[in-house]
Every structure is written in C-alpha cells, then in structure tokens.
Motif scaffolding. Structure first.
Motif, PDB file in Angstrom:
ATOM      1  N   VAL A 135      40.442  45.277  60.249  1.00 32.75           N
ATOM      2  CA  VAL A 135      41.471  45.633  59.278  1.00 32.75           C
ATOM      3  C   VAL A 135      42.229  44.373  58.900  1.00 32.75           C
ATOM      4  CG1 VAL A 135      43.534  47.002  58.837  1.00 32.75           C
ATOM      5  CG2 VAL A 135      41.675  47.960  60.214  1.00 32.75           C
ATOM      6  N   LEU A 136      42.281  44.081  57.598  1.00 34.63           N
ATOM      7  CA  LEU A 136      43.000  42.913  57.090  1.00 34.63           C
ATOM      8  C   LEU A 136      44.315  43.385  56.468  1.00 34.63           C
ATOM      9  CD1 LEU A 136      39.784  42.332  56.827  1.00 34.63           C
ATOM     10  CD2 LEU A 136      40.521  40.385  55.457  1.00 34.63           C
ATOM     11  N   ARG A 137      45.381  42.692  56.794  1.00 35.43           N
ATOM     12  CA  ARG A 137      46.706  43.082  56.302  1.00 35.43           C
ATOM     13  C   ARG A 137      47.408  41.893  55.663  1.00 35.43           C
ATOM     14  NH1 ARG A 137      48.063  47.995  58.733  1.00 35.43           N
ATOM     15  NH2 ARG A 137      46.696  48.575  60.475  1.00 35.43           N
ATOM     16  N   ALA A 138      48.159  42.168  54.613  1.00 35.82           N
ATOM     17  CA  ALA A 138      48.991  41.152  53.969  1.00 35.82           C
ATOM     18  C   ALA A 138      50.203  41.844  53.382  1.00 35.82           C
ATOM     19  CB  ALA A 138      48.211  40.424  52.870  1.00 35.82           C
ATOM     20  N   PRO A 139      51.304  41.130  53.208  1.00 37.76           N
ATOM     21  CA  PRO A 139      52.465  41.754  52.569  1.00 37.76           C
ATOM     22  C   PRO A 139      52.107  42.222  51.159  1.00 37.76           C
ATOM     23  CG  PRO A 139      53.058  39.660  53.585  1.00 37.76           C
ATOM     24  CD  PRO A 139      51.562  39.731  53.613  1.00 37.76           C
ATOM     25  N   ARG A 140      52.538  43.421  50.815  1.00 34.82           N
ATOM     26  CA  ARG A 140      52.293  43.928  49.465  1.00 34.82           C
ATOM     27  C   ARG A 140      53.213  43.201  48.480  1.00 34.82           C
ATOM     28  NH1 ARG A 140      49.789  48.365  47.594  1.00 34.82           N
ATOM     29  NH2 ARG A 140      49.581  49.216  49.702  1.00 34.82           N
ATOM     30  N   VAL A 141      52.655  42.757  47.372  1.00 34.64           N
ATOM     31  CA  VAL A 141      53.425  42.050  46.348  1.00 34.64           C
ATOM     32  C   VAL A 141      53.881  43.063  45.300  1.00 34.64           C
ATOM     33  CG1 VAL A 141      53.406  40.257  44.588  1.00 34.64           C
ATOM     34  CG2 VAL A 141      52.091  39.943  46.711  1.00 34.64           C
ATOM     35  N   PRO A 142      55.189  43.276  45.163  1.00 33.96           N
ATOM     36  CA  PRO A 142      55.672  44.222  44.150  1.00 33.96           C
ATOM     37  C   PRO A 142      55.580  43.608  42.760  1.00 33.96           C
ATOM     38  CG  PRO A 142      57.526  43.200  45.292  1.00 33.96           C
ATOM     39  CD  PRO A 142      56.281  42.691  45.958  1.00 33.96           C
ATOM     40  N   THR A 143      54.641  44.072  41.962  1.00 36.12           N
ATOM     41  CA  THR A 143      54.423  43.513  40.631  1.00 36.12           C
ATOM     42  C   THR A 143      53.606  44.478  39.795  1.00 36.12           C
ATOM     43  OG1 THR A 143      53.431  41.675  39.394  1.00 36.12           O
ATOM     44  CG2 THR A 143      52.354  42.308  41.436  1.00 36.12           C
ATOM     45  N   ARG A 144      53.798  44.411  38.486  1.00 38.93           N
ATOM     46  CA  ARG A 144      52.939  45.189  37.588  1.00 38.93           C
ATOM     47  C   ARG A 144      51.707  44.392  37.172  1.00 38.93           C
ATOM     48  NH1 ARG A 144      53.379  43.869  32.012  1.00 38.93           N
ATOM     49  NH2 ARG A 144      55.144  42.525  31.486  1.00 38.93           N
ATOM     50  N   HIS A 145      51.663  43.123  37.536  1.00 39.98           N
ATOM     51  CA  HIS A 145      50.575  42.254  37.106  1.00 39.98           C
ATOM     52  C   HIS A 145      49.412  42.324  38.094  1.00 39.98           C
ATOM     53  CE1 HIS A 145      52.883  40.646  33.804  1.00 39.98           C
ATOM     54  NE2 HIS A 145      53.899  40.438  34.623  1.00 39.98           N
ATOM     55  N   THR A 146      48.649  43.411  38.004  1.00 41.60           N
ATOM     56  CA  THR A 146      47.550  43.650  38.936  1.00 41.60           C
ATOM     57  C   THR A 146      46.201  43.740  38.239  1.00 41.60           C
ATOM     58  OG1 THR A 146      47.920  46.044  38.774  1.00 41.60           O
ATOM     59  CG2 THR A 146      49.059  44.871  40.552  1.00 41.60           C
ATOM     60  N   HIS A 147      46.171  43.399  36.936  1.00 40.46           N
ATOM     61  CA  HIS A 147      44.917  43.487  36.196  1.00 40.46           C
ATOM     62  C   HIS A 147      43.938  42.422  36.687  1.00 40.46           C
ATOM     63  CE1 HIS A 147      42.213  44.523  33.039  1.00 40.46           C
ATOM     64  NE2 HIS A 147      42.359  43.400  32.362  1.00 40.46           N
ATOM     65  N   GLY A 148      42.745  42.856  37.082  1.00 33.23           N
ATOM     66  CA  GLY A 148      41.725  41.913  37.522  1.00 33.23           C
ATOM     67  C   GLY A 148      41.738  41.576  38.996  1.00 33.23           C
ATOM     68  N   THR A 149      42.471  42.331  39.800  1.00 32.14           N
ATOM     69  CA  THR A 149      42.522  42.009  41.230  1.00 32.14           C
ATOM     70  C   THR A 149      41.144  42.152  41.884  1.00 32.14           C
ATOM     71  OG1 THR A 149      43.299  44.278  41.590  1.00 32.14           O
ATOM     72  CG2 THR A 149      44.952  42.536  41.620  1.00 32.14           C
ATOM     73  N   GLY A 150      40.420  43.226  41.546  1.00 29.61           N
ATOM     74  CA  GLY A 150      39.107  43.431  42.154  1.00 29.61           C
ATOM     75  C   GLY A 150      38.118  42.363  41.739  1.00 29.61           C
ATOM     76  N   CYS A 151      38.100  42.034  40.453  1.00 31.60           N
ATOM     77  CA  CYS A 151      37.218  40.967  39.963  1.00 31.60           C
ATOM     78  C   CYS A 151      37.532  39.654  40.668  1.00 31.60           C
ATOM     79  CB  CYS A 151      37.384  40.783  38.458  1.00 31.60           C
ATOM     80  SG  CYS A 151      37.034  42.237  37.451  1.00 31.60           S
ATOM     81  N   SER A 152      38.804  39.342  40.761  1.00 32.69           N
ATOM     82  CA  SER A 152      39.218  38.066  41.343  1.00 32.69           C
ATOM     83  C   SER A 152      38.907  38.007  42.835  1.00 32.69           C
ATOM     84  CB  SER A 152      40.708  37.840  41.087  1.00 32.69           C
ATOM     85  OG  SER A 152      40.974  37.814  39.699  1.00 32.69           O
ATOM     86  N   PHE A 153      39.093  39.116  43.534  1.00 26.40           N
ATOM     87  CA  PHE A 153      38.799  39.149  44.963  1.00 26.40           C
ATOM     88  C   PHE A 153      37.308  38.917  45.201  1.00 26.40           C
ATOM     89  CE2 PHE A 153      37.398  41.355  48.775  1.00 26.40           C
ATOM     90  CZ  PHE A 153      38.241  40.823  49.731  1.00 26.40           C
ATOM     91  N   SER A 154      36.463  39.605  44.455  1.00 29.45           N
ATOM     92  CA  SER A 154      35.022  39.444  44.666  1.00 29.45           C
ATOM     93  C   SER A 154      34.558  38.056  44.245  1.00 29.45           C
ATOM     94  CB  SER A 154      34.245  40.528  43.909  1.00 29.45           C
ATOM     95  OG  SER A 154      34.523  40.501  42.524  1.00 29.45           O
ATOM     96  N   ALA A 155      35.148  37.511  43.174  1.00 27.25           N
ATOM     97  CA  ALA A 155      34.794  36.162  42.742  1.00 27.25           C
ATOM     98  C   ALA A 155      35.181  35.129  43.801  1.00 27.25           C
ATOM     99  CB  ALA A 155      35.471  35.843  41.416  1.00 27.25           C
ATOM    100  N   ALA A 156      36.368  35.282  44.372  1.00 22.62           N
ATOM    101  CA  ALA A 156      36.806  34.357  45.421  1.00 22.62           C
ATOM    102  C   ALA A 156      35.914  34.464  46.649  1.00 22.62           C
ATOM    103  CB  ALA A 156      38.261  34.640  45.790  1.00 22.62           C
ATOM    104  N   THR A 157      35.510  35.670  46.985  1.00 22.95           N
ATOM    105  CA  THR A 157      34.587  35.863  48.110  1.00 22.95           C
ATOM    106  C   THR A 157      33.282  35.137  47.858  1.00 22.95           C
ATOM    107  OG1 THR A 157      35.563  38.026  48.658  1.00 22.95           O
ATOM    108  CG2 THR A 157      33.337  37.584  49.466  1.00 22.95           C
TER     109      THR A 157
END
Length: 263
Positions: free
Chosen positions: A194-216
């Motif tokens: 289980v990976l945990r990180a502080p949640r960032v309160p923001t409306r700017h979440t467009h592309g999070t999945g794309c960016s995560f997989s690209a970084a991986t």
C-alpha cells in the motif's frame, strides 16, 4: 550529453493538453527521457470535458508503430486511450510479438469528465502482456465487475487483474475517499504493498492517470524495478498536483504542473 533513453506512448490526443499524448510527452521530457508517440485517436476536449472523439484506422496506428520501432531503440512503452477493439488488437499483436518492452497499460476507459473513451474488451486483450497495469478505482471496477470503493476492494481488484495476466497491477486511489491520504495498492510477484501520500486539495487533476503511467514507464526504461518505479511516479504526480494547485487554466478540472514551474 549522453543519448537520452527513448520511451513510447500509444494513446489519444487531448486538445487541452492536460492528458493523453500531450501529457505523456511532457512527463517524458520532465523526467529526462526522449518521447516518441503513436496516435490512436483525435479528441476535441478541454478542462470541462470531451466534445468529440475520432478514432484512427488500425492500419494508421500500425504504420506509426512500425515507423517508430524500426528506427528507435524503445526501452519502455505505455498505452492509454486505444479507442476501438481493432486498434487494441493491433497493439496486442505487437505486444505478443515481443515488440513492446516494459509495457505499462493505463486502461483509459473514462475521461476525468466522465466521457467514455474506451471499451473493456480492448483493455483486457492487452493485460496479459503488461509489465504493469495502472487502473484507477473506476477502471478497476469496470475491468473486474466488482465495486471498488476502499482499500480492501482496491486490493482485491489488483489481485484479480494480476491473476488475469498482468505481471504487476497498481490500483490508484486518487478518486477513492480515503481521507487526507491518497492511497494506491500495488500487487505483483512480491505480494501486495500500500502506497500512501498526502492528498493534494486541488481541482487540477486532469491527466493524473496518464501522467502516473507515463512516469512509471520512464522509470522502468531507466532501470528501476517496478516497486521503485511506481513509488517514484506517485511522488512525481503528487508534486505536479501541488504545483498547479493555484493555477487558473480552464474552467474545469485543469492540468498539472508537469515541469515543476511552481516549485
């Protein structure tokens, strides 16, 4: 300067440039890789949603793939929006032939805005060839047929998808209500983490999945083992979310700070 490592993205475009091919290429550049691309579809979209989708013919997709792979030494590949079963079939054939090294499958089924961008059957064809699959909770639910609303369900979904063929599966939980933490669940040959990180309160979440997989994909191309690669990708996305927290780009769910401009 030494020759940069080459990474390939196979995905649709995003005219707002927050997700899709445009986001992937930003991530590749930000993390020091040379990005190549195979376009599967053209979309008309912005931060408020997807207005139109035009899938490209499977032969056009295959032609792009052949051009890239015949000239570049690609160290890792990520897939995003595939659009149609026929396009997924063309990519699956390439994967089965061993042409797509270190394959990261981001099963893009629904855009952040809710617009459906893919079909479950298309993604399932690719999973047996995935080094890593990176569904979010909604995608994991669609792929497994079971609700994913918490860490226990995320764990069950990751294990089920790994049993279906993917070597490693990380179910990302940015869209799951886990309080002040953003929780992801990784499952693979070494067990479950289980990976945990502080949640960032923001409306700017467009592309999070794309960016995560690209970084991986970049981290795998650079030689990281999967657990290290996904942890680094999670750190990158967390920083990018925080960097764009106060931006005013678009009226909807805006893009992230891929290049650390706000650091």
């Amino acid at each position: 300067m030494t020759t940069p490592t080459t990474v390939l993205t196979v995905a649709g475009s995003d005219s707002g440039a927050g997700a899709g091919i445009q986001a992937d290429l930003k991530v590749f550049a930000a993390l020091g890789a040379y990005g190549t691309s195979v376009l599967t579809a053209v979309t008309a979209q912005n931060t408020r949603g997807v207005d139109a989708v035009l899938p490209l013919p499977p032969q056009t997709v295959s032609d792009q793939l052949d051009s890239v792979l015949s000239d570049f030494t690609v160290r890792a590949v990520k897939t995003g929006m595939l659009g149609t079963p026929a396009v997924a079939g063309a990519i699956a054939e390439a994967a089965a032939a061993g042409r797509l090294p270190q394959l990261v499958v981001d099963p893009v089924l629904v855009a952040t805005s809710g617009h459906r961008l893919g079909v479950v059957e298309a993604v399932v064809r690719l999973l047996p060839y995935a080094r890593v699959a990176t569904p979010n909770s909604a995608e994991a639910a669609a792929l497994t047929g079971a609700p994913v609303t918490g860490v226990a369900e995320m764990t069950a979904a990751a294990r089920a998808l790994a049993a279906g063929g993917a070597e490693w599966v990380i179910v990302t939980g940015g869209d799951v209500d886990t309080g002040d933490e953003a929780v992801d669940v990784l499952h693979g040959p070494d067990g479950t983490t289980v990976l945990r990180a502080p949640r960032v309160p923001t409306r700017h979440t467009h592309g999070t999945g794309c960016s995560f997989s690209a970084a991986t994909a970049v981290r795998l191309a650079l030689g990281d083992p999967v657990p290290v690669a996904v942890a680094a990708a999670k750190e990158y996305v967390t920083r990018a979310l925080a960097g764009a927290r106060d931006w005013e780009l678009g009226a909807g769910r805006g893009p992230m700070d891929h290049f650390g401009w706000s650091a």
